[in-house]
Design a protein around this motif. Structure first.
Motif, mmCIF file in Angstrom:
data_model
loop_
_atom_site.group_PDB
_atom_site.id
_atom_site.type_symbol
_atom_site.label_atom_id
_atom_site.label_comp_id
_atom_site.label_asym_id
_atom_site.label_seq_id
_atom_site.Cartn_x
_atom_site.Cartn_y
_atom_site.Cartn_z
ATOM 1 N N CYS A 59 1.008 -1.306 -0.058
ATOM 2 C CA CYS A 59 -0.103 0.073 -0.001
ATOM 3 C C CYS A 59 1.046 1.459 -0.072
ATOM 4 N N LEU A 147 -9.857 0.861 -8.745
ATOM 5 C CA LEU A 147 -8.640 0.447 -9.916
ATOM 6 C C LEU A 147 -8.775 -1.158 -9.801
ATOM 7 N N GLY A 187 5.358 0.143 -18.513
ATOM 8 C CA GLY A 187 4.728 0.959 -17.725
ATOM 9 C C GLY A 187 5.566 1.367 -16.303
ATOM 10 N N GLY A 192 4.657 -0.469 -11.839
ATOM 11 C CA GLY A 192 5.971 -0.637 -12.662
ATOM 12 C C GLY A 192 7.053 -0.268 -11.588
ATOM 13 N N GLN A 194 6.906 -0.123 -8.270
ATOM 14 C CA GLN A 194 7.229 -0.911 -7.044
ATOM 15 C C GLN A 194 7.732 -2.341 -7.605
ATOM 16 N N ARG A 211 7.112 5.488 -21.159
ATOM 17 C CA ARG A 211 6.317 6.462 -21.892
ATOM 18 C C ARG A 211 6.555 7.747 -21.109
ATOM 19 N N THR A 212 5.799 7.804 -19.977
ATOM 20 C CA THR A 212 5.896 8.816 -19.241
ATOM 21 C C THR A 212 6.533 8.677 -17.919
ATOM 22 N N LYS A 331 -0.215 13.533 -11.653
ATOM 23 C CA LYS A 331 -0.478 12.238 -12.017
ATOM 24 C C LYS A 331 -0.129 11.449 -10.511
ATOM 25 N N LEU A 353 10.307 5.874 -24.412
ATOM 26 C CA LEU A 353 9.423 5.645 -25.489
ATOM 27 C C LEU A 353 9.176 6.792 -26.285
ATOM 28 N N ALA A 381 2.537 -3.421 -16.877
ATOM 29 C CA ALA A 381 2.070 -2.744 -15.861
ATOM 30 C C ALA A 381 1.514 -1.315 -16.201
ATOM 31 N N GLY A 383 -1.750 -0.360 -16.191
ATOM 32 C CA GLY A 383 -2.743 0.363 -15.581
ATOM 33 C C GLY A 383 -4.109 -0.178 -15.833
ATOM 34 N N TRP A 496 -4.894 8.994 -15.458
ATOM 35 C CA TRP A 496 -6.010 8.206 -15.130
ATOM 36 C C TRP A 496 -7.151 9.056 -14.422
ATOM 37 N N ASN A 501 -5.715 7.701 -19.596
ATOM 38 C CA ASN A 501 -4.954 6.536 -20.194
ATOM 39 C C ASN A 501 -5.492 5.526 -20.979
HETATM 40 P P1 NAP Z 1 -0.782 3.611 -14.079
HETATM 41 O O1 NAP Z 1 -0.493 4.626 -12.942
HETATM 42 O O2 NAP Z 1 -2.025 4.149 -14.912
HETATM 43 O O3 NAP Z 1 0.544 3.531 -14.950
HETATM 44 C C1 NAP Z 1 0.539 2.904 -16.088
HETATM 45 C C2 NAP Z 1 1.783 2.742 -16.808
HETATM 46 O O4 NAP Z 1 1.818 2.207 -18.070
HETATM 47 C C3 NAP Z 1 2.244 4.335 -17.131
HETATM 48 O O5 NAP Z 1 3.635 4.594 -16.924
HETATM 49 C C4 NAP Z 1 1.673 4.529 -18.658
HETATM 50 O O6 NAP Z 1 2.327 5.545 -19.377
HETATM 51 C C5 NAP Z 1 2.205 3.232 -19.146
HETATM 52 N N1 NAP Z 1 1.258 2.635 -20.377
HETATM 53 C C6 NAP Z 1 0.174 2.726 -20.499
HETATM 54 N N2 NAP Z 1 -0.213 1.989 -21.651
HETATM 55 C C7 NAP Z 1 0.894 2.079 -22.295
HETATM 56 C C8 NAP Z 1 1.197 1.894 -23.616
HETATM 57 N N3 NAP Z 1 0.307 1.767 -24.585
HETATM 58 N N4 NAP Z 1 2.599 1.882 -24.040
HETATM 59 C C9 NAP Z 1 3.447 2.356 -23.168
HETATM 60 N N5 NAP Z 1 3.176 2.492 -21.671
HETATM 61 C C10 NAP Z 1 2.092 2.654 -21.505
HETATM 62 O O7 NAP Z 1 -1.048 2.030 -13.392
HETATM 63 P P2 NAP Z 1 -0.437 1.304 -12.133
HETATM 64 O O8 NAP Z 1 0.821 1.483 -12.075
HETATM 65 O O9 NAP Z 1 -1.138 0.283 -12.020
HETATM 66 O O10 NAP Z 1 -0.847 2.404 -10.957
HETATM 67 C C11 NAP Z 1 -2.582 2.675 -11.249
HETATM 68 C C12 NAP Z 1 -2.988 3.275 -9.666
HETATM 69 O O11 NAP Z 1 -3.154 2.046 -8.837
HETATM 70 C C13 NAP Z 1 -1.988 4.132 -9.140
HETATM 71 O O12 NAP Z 1 -1.778 5.284 -9.516
HETATM 72 C C14 NAP Z 1 -2.282 3.961 -7.644
HETATM 73 O O13 NAP Z 1 -3.236 4.698 -7.408
HETATM 74 C C15 NAP Z 1 -2.756 2.523 -7.811
HETATM 75 N N6 NAP Z 1 -1.608 1.454 -7.224
HETATM 76 C C16 NAP Z 1 -1.255 1.740 -5.858
HETATM 77 C C17 NAP Z 1 0.038 1.088 -5.491
HETATM 78 C C18 NAP Z 1 0.402 1.320 -4.257
HETATM 79 O O14 NAP Z 1 1.400 1.838 -3.990
HETATM 80 N N7 NAP Z 1 -0.268 1.190 -3.118
HETATM 81 C C19 NAP Z 1 0.522 0.127 -6.219
HETATM 82 C C20 NAP Z 1 0.149 -0.056 -7.535
HETATM 83 C C21 NAP Z 1 -1.066 0.726 -7.972
HETATM 84 P P3 NAP Z 1 1.544 6.870 -19.631
HETATM 85 O O15 NAP Z 1 1.925 7.410 -18.183
HETATM 86 O O16 NAP Z 1 2.430 7.490 -20.576
HETATM 87 O O17 NAP Z 1 0.173 6.523 -19.737
#
Ligand code: NAP
Length: 867
Positions: A59, A147, A187, A192, A194, A211-212, A331, A353, A381, A383, A496, A501
């Motif tokens: 978390c 999510l 990602g 990613g 973590q 990408r970002t 973000k 990228l 990873a 999202g 997102w 996204n």
């Molecule tokens: P995310 O924050 O949406 O990250 C997705 C990553 O994938 C981004 O870097 C995104 O780049 C990249 N991506 C997506 N589509 C792509 C594509 N077609 N080509 C290349 N890169 C691509 O997803 P997430 O890491 O799973 O996290 C989502 C949310 O879940 C977090 O913000 C958080 O709120 C929660 N979460 C929390 C924890 C925690 O610590 N408790 C852990 C995991 C997740 P772009 O930014 O350019 O779109």
């Protein structure tokens, strides 16, 4: 349990999801004696913690706070082992909770709800599952998380790869072993960031496709912070209470230090402390203004970039890892353990990228614009379809067969993030329009569950069976959610939070950014006002108190709270001298307003002596003469001067591209009616006669004013018409006094509590004009002859006692054939539109004023770079 049944099953409530929210919802519904079925497509409880089993999953809210508070005994029986617990430990906790309260007997796992239909005659939902079962229930509650629906890979060739494919959001229970493998991670969001350091420990080669670039802060994981534990041990009830009434759902003192005015050492000290603390709400609270002011945000962002540069040895990689395309926090920032340092390992490589985009996934790897990579495993990873994905995934149709997907085609619309019109008895826990992902989820979950349970209990007591928001209430809340976001930097990012996204998803700011406490207060108010904005029906009758719970702009509300907290004496209880001193003292603390090209002070001859003026000339091209606007400050003919409206004049100057000549006129009670009006006319005549010397274009002259200044501006237009000039091209009247009748509805609605009160307006009138004079058109221009007056732009603010007289003047001018632009300052007070640099939501109204002024003078061009 997935067998088809011929007779539909019945229960009071169906809950979808057995994570944090579903478990607590079940617990509360049982307490009410309701029969409940919980469905979850997972094989066990846990929700997000069931699925997201990737290495390093933890978390990002301290676990002392990311925990249920409804059961004090549970709190005693469970101790978290770390500051940020791992996924297995959180899953274990949720299993423990389920067992402790015997919740499993009402939960069916591996069952997916495929459709839900509202049956209007029956007043029930018909739920169908993937096993073909039909369940009928009164209440349908989505505990599906924000999510939980992974984004499908939107990359060319995804599916072609013949090696191992992993999704962080659907990690295999048996785990993954990357030992000796060539691995790609796509990602760099939280998942990613973590997982990458742990994947790197096993992999022979690791390539991270970014990408970002993302902001990340070291979690400094370890034992739970001693300070928090002490606070909890001292008074657990008080601690939890503070969390519920905090901004983010974790007790945290919001700072009032502004990044833009803090000294270098204070900036550094605050940042380093937050960096060391390793908490999201800490790093988001380095400065009070970092979420709204780009300059302040950049101070924090640059300090983080410095940290990245010092952690990563290769300068090119370091630079690529430095986020530069979005403001910090807009973000979701990440918490990491050794993320940036991972790139110092010889077998780890960052693929940027932005420089070489992915062309395609291939059978054996990834092809970018520049290179072909071979891999044994690819980890996505990438999202989630956040906040709305899970809600629209099942085919939900409300009254009249309208599907939720159709209703939300342009973005979600909810009341309080809890319900949506047309879908009776359909509840969303932490839905779009609630604080949800911007808060500590457990606090928001408990609040939503308690609200829903309380609502169902109240309905039962009143003999009511259905509840649904009204269209008015929902539209009002949607507007408020967007208003709150609009004053921040958040909507500027492709996040997102904005739905950005997911290709094709409408861009709407999804969560409520006003804070947990403000949100809780709104929800509580809705209940205390008889479920304001909800329509409830049943044997007990029909209840509907329609209305909007939050109509005021959020920053205006904040200003009012601040003013109330200052405990200043009401102006109308002071002498004119003391009131002037008070106004000057508060004016001295304001931001200065935008830079303009030139500011010159001077005097003009008035009918009874000299009148000071201040001239503002716009910066930049075009060189040469500009249209002229004579401006009169507000202050009820008693207060104010050239300084009091200085920021507003700068703003008008920059926005309109005109030369603004702000004129100070004689004040009451020293000079009573009609002194101010006569001074205004004299000023307009003098500016017109001296247009060339003032840098103006002869014949291009408008007037403007705010409040009593708008009163004399309007009067000057009437007098100029009647006394042979000058020609006035237009009049801008901001919240004008145009009548002395205090019986209009806006006086009744807004006569108290919004700074300009009925009592203060009375005080102004008493100082300015004898009762016998107050009907004179030179005091009450609404009562004058309105034909042949210049085109007008009138600003009428919702929470202004003068609102209705402003509107009346607009209507009367229109009736007299005068072109009028009536701009409604939605959610504003009499004063808030003028608060340049303080009330951000006033900017669009002032932009409209600038546009109106430019329309008076087709040649005018605004200054560049004005927010
Ligand atoms: P995310 O924050 O949406 O990250 C997705 C990553 O994938 C981004 O870097 C995104 O780049 C990249 N991506 C997506 N589509 C792509 C594509 N077609 N080509 C290349 N890169 C691509 O997803 P997430 O890491 O799973 O996290 C989502 C949310 O879940 C977090 O913000 C958080 O709120 C929660 N979460 C929390 C924890 C925690 O610590 N408790 C852990 C995991 C997740 P772009 O930014 O350019 O779109």
């Amino acid at each position: 349990m997935n067998k088809p049944a011929s007779v539909p099953e019945q229960c009071d409530a169906v809950v979808v999801g057995a994570g944090f929210s579903g478990l607590y919802m079940l617990y509360r519904l049982r307490q009410l004696g309701l029969s409940v079925k919980v469905f979850d497509s997972a094989g066990d409880v846990g929700g997000t913690w069931y699925w997201n089993r990737y290495p390093g999953a933890r978390c990002d809210i301290p676990t002392t706070d990311y925990t249920y508070s409804f059961d004090p005994e549970l709190e005693k029986e469970w101790t978290w082992s770390e500051k940020y617990a791992t996924q297995p430990e959180i899953l274990e906790y949720l299993r423990f909770v389920a067992d402790r309260h015997g919740l499993r007997s009402d939960i069916e796992f591996s069952v997916t709800v495929t459709s839900a239909r509202w049956d209007e005659p029956e007043k029930r939902w018909r739920i169908t599952t993937d096993g073909g079962r039909e369940v009928r229930c009164r209440y349908y509650i989505m505990a599906t998380g924000c999510l939980s629906t992974p984004k499908s890979p939107d990359i060319q060739g995804a599916g072609r790869f013949t090696g191992q494919v992993y999704f962080t959001s659907r990690w295999p229970h048996e785990g993954a072993d990357f030992t000796g493998q060539r691995v790609a991670v796509i990602g760099t969001g939280s998942s990613g960031i973590q997982s990458i350091p742990l994947v790197a420990r096993q992999a022979r080669q690791l390539a991270v496709f970014q990408r970002t670039a993302n902001f990340s802060v070291p979690a400094h994981n370890g034992p739970a912070p001693a300070g928090r534990l002490e606070q909890l041990d001292e008074d657990r009830v008080a601690y939890r209470h503070a969390a519920r009434w905090s901004r983010g759902g974790v007790p945290n003192e919001p700072t009032d230090v502004l990044g833009v005015t803090a000294s270098g050492s204070v900036r550094r000290e605050r940042f380093e402390a937050a960096w060391e603390q390793g908490e999201l709400f800490g790093i988001l609270n380095v400065f009070a203004d970092q979420g709204v002011n780009p300059a302040s945000n950049d101070i924090v962002a640059e300090m983080i970039r410095e940290k990245i540069r010092s952690a990563v040895e290769d300068p090119e990689t370091a630079e690529a890892l430095c986020p530069k395309d979005h403001y910090f926090g807009t973000k979701r920032p990440c918490l990491d353990t050794g993320y940036f340092e991972t790139y110092n390992l010889p077998h780890v490589r960052l693929v940027d990228l932005r420089k070489q985009p992915i062309v395609s996934i291939t059978e054996d790897g990834i092809e970018t614009a520049d290179e072909s990579f071979g891999f044994d495993a690819i980890v996505y990873a990438t999202g989630f379809d956040a906040m709305t994905g899970a809600l629209v995934a099942a085919d939900v149709a409300g009254r009249d067969g309208l599907s939720l997907k159709e209703k939300w085609a342009a973005g979600p619309s909810t009341y309080l993030g809890l319900m949506t019109a047309g879908f009776p008895n359909f509840f969303m826990l932490t839905g779009p329009g609630s604080p949800s992902v911007l808060s500590n989820m457990t606090v928001s979950i408990e609040q939503h569950v308690d609200w829903v349970a309380g609502c169902l209990e109240d309905m039962r007591e009143e003999g009511l069976e259905t509840i649904e928001p009204t269209a008015l209430a929902e539209a009002g809340w949607d507007q408020h959610v967007q208003d709150c976001a609009a004053i921040t930097l958040y909507p500027t990012a492709n996040s997102w939070y904005m739905g950005a996204n997911v290709p094709g998803k409408p861009r709407v700011f999804l969560p409520y950014i006003g804070g947990v406490s403000a949100y809780r207060q709104a929800c509580d108010e809705v209940v205390s006002q008889g479920y304001l904005g909800f329509r409830m029906t049943g044997p007990g009758g029909v209840r509907c108190r329609d209305g909007v719970v939050r109509r005021m702009q959020p920053d205006v509300a904040m200003v009012l709270e601040l003013v109330a907290a200052m405990g200043m004496p009401p102006m109308d209880t002071l002498s004119a001298a003391d009131a002037r001193a008070l106004l000057a003292a508060t004016a001295a603390t304001r931001p200065p307003g935008p830079e303009v090209g030139e500011v010159i002070d001077g005097v003009i001859p008035g009918p009874a002596g000299e009148l000071p003026y201040r001239l503002y000339r716009p910066a930049g091209p075009p060189e040469g003469p500009r249209p002229l606007v004579v401006y009169f400050h507000g202050g009820g003919w008693v207060l104010g001067n050239l300084d009091s409206d200085d920021p507003l004049c700068r703003d008008l100057c920059a926005r309109s591209g005109a030369v603004i000549v702000s004129v100070n006129y004689r004040h009451a009670p020293e000079a009573r009616f009609p002194a101010a009006a006569l001074d205004a006319l004299a000023a307009v005549q003098w500016v017109d006669a001296n247009a060339i010397e003032l840098g103006g274009i002869p014949g291009q002259l408008a007037v403007a004013g705010w409040s009593a200044g708008a009163n004399i501006a309007a009067v000057a237009c009437q007098l100029a018409r009647d006394t042979g000039g000058p020609h006035i091209s237009g009049q801008v009247l901001i919240c004008p006094v145009v009548d002395s009748d205090t019986t209009r509805l806006s006086y009744q609605e807004n006569g108290d509590g919004y700074i300009l009160t009925t009592a203060l307006m009375q005080w102004f009138w008493d100082h300015y004009a004898d009762p016998a004079d107050r009907g004179d058109p030179r005091a009450a221009p609404l009562r004058g002859d309105l034909e042949g007056l210049p085109p007008a732009c009138i600003i009428a603010a919702d929470f202004d006692p003068l609102r209705d007289e402003g509107v009346a003047y607009a209507r009367a001018l229109e009736a007299a054939g005068v072109p009028v632009r009536l701009a409604r300052a939605r959610g504003h007070t009499h004063t808030s539109v003028t608060m340049v640099g303080v009330v951000i939501s006033g900017a669009p109204v002032r932009a409209e004023i600038g546009e109106a002024l430019r329309d008076f003078f087709p040649s005018a061009e605004p200054q560049e770079h004005l927010s």
